[in-house]
Enzyme design. Sequence first.
Site, mmCIF file in Angstrom:
data_model
loop_
_atom_site.group_PDB
_atom_site.id
_atom_site.type_symbol
_atom_site.label_atom_id
_atom_site.label_comp_id
_atom_site.label_asym_id
_atom_site.label_seq_id
_atom_site.Cartn_x
_atom_site.Cartn_y
_atom_site.Cartn_z
ATOM 1 N N LYS A 120 35.473 32.565 39.074
ATOM 2 C CA LYS A 120 34.027 32.407 38.960
ATOM 3 C C LYS A 120 33.482 31.575 40.118
ATOM 4 C CE LYS A 120 33.801 32.391 33.872
ATOM 5 N NZ LYS A 120 32.825 33.473 33.686
ATOM 6 N N ARG B 3 37.639 39.704 25.587
ATOM 7 C CA ARG B 3 37.951 40.921 24.830
ATOM 8 C C ARG B 3 39.457 41.165 24.748
ATOM 9 N NH1 ARG B 3 34.331 44.152 28.996
ATOM 10 N NH2 ARG B 3 33.438 42.054 28.971
#
Length: 491
Positions: A271, A345
């Site tokens: 990130k 996920r």
Amino acid sequence: MEYAISHSALPKLKADCLVLPLGSASTLPEALPDETRASVQAFIKTGDFSGKQGQVSWLHNPPGVAARRLLLVGCGDKTELDGQAWQRLVTGATKQLLASPVKQAVLMLDTVKVTRELDWRVREGARVAEEASYRFDDYRSKPAKAAALRKLTFWHAQRDAALRQALKQGRAVAAGTALARDLGNMPPNDCYPEYLAERAKALGKEYDKLTVKIVTQAQAEKMGMGAFHAVAKGSTREGCLIVMEYKGATGKPVSLVGKGITFDTGGISLKPGANMDEMKYDMGGAASVFGTVKTVCELGLPIHLVAVVAAAENMPDGGATRPGDIVKTLSGQTVEILNTDAEGRLVLCDALTYVQQKYKPHTVIDIATLTGACVIALGSHAQAVYANDDVLRESLLEAGQDTGDRGWPMPLWEDYQSQLDSPFADMQNIGGPKGGSITAACFLHRFARDVNWAHLDIAGTAWISGGKDKGATGRPVPMLTRYLINLAGKG
């Protein structure tokens, strides 16, 4: 803070402050002595208080009552407040009281009309007052001076046996929300998977009906949780699955599954550095599961609940998963990992399969700070609600509307599934730039097709970003607990 219900005569009711919610069209209740009403009316005539929404005025040494002060709180020009307006009113009044020397305050429930029932006003009033008084000072060398306020009493002229149960529910939900906020606000050097496991064990010792099981990272890998392990293996901190089972009833359970990424660097798909500190909140789904479990235990709900937290750090060390890796999930399906920052996920899909195989729940709800796309779509006001069952979806939305912890329905159409097609595996873990929150939900749906299932994307609601109010919100504990209370028939 202590809370109470009172029906005592106002002139003799001892308190530091009486709180009077008043709108521009309100009439003062007859329960107040004539001289008190006359004093308030005279004050209003001077123009110092108009009842404008959010306006507050203090009156000291009011005649006719034992209370030392009156706090007038403006409710606006509407003849009847809706539920959210009532919550805002109580929150604002509580903050005024906390900033004052008042130790004991009495809030009058019948000075304004509200669309909601009296017990709802007490329940939600206690909850939002407790949330307004929340502080997280654990890491300050010199904590700020504690507020003087110690007790808030809800006053109504008529006795109502339901009010005490409403007060109990409000306080229990507030306690669960506070736990979720505490966990979210902790720094990631202290709040990591093993720490969450220890907190779960502590809850298990606190409540007789709650048992706790920890599935270690090694055990998860051996069982075939390749997606979970792909995320966890990039950190020196061991990941784990935390299973909390509450047996307040027999039969098939309802299950909550929380994303517990205690810090998310993005992994190899690193990130940007700006605001990366806020990635400690990426375990907001897990925190809400902890808070919900606490509330269920506090209320002793007659339900069977299995709560699973998939806890891991997403770090970029030499053993981290690479973009392009393919992993086999516990369900047997394979996933090509194109972006290691779509890790939530991956841990959730194995947790979803695990809870279905092991506990055979009738309903599964997963909660996750899953996608930035959800924040773009809904901002911070509502969590996205996906479900493969209409009744479940509407039940969650109604629970959110009832508590003000609102959700918004999102599509799960098969049209989106093709975005997850991979040329090398059964699926890929991202679906491209379009509909990012939807394709993430569609990914999870592939692991929950044979059970009533819902997914809450709380990326916009789990914490407040930046500024003086920065911090965990505890959402969606109010929505989840209201859903479970309704499910138990204790609403």
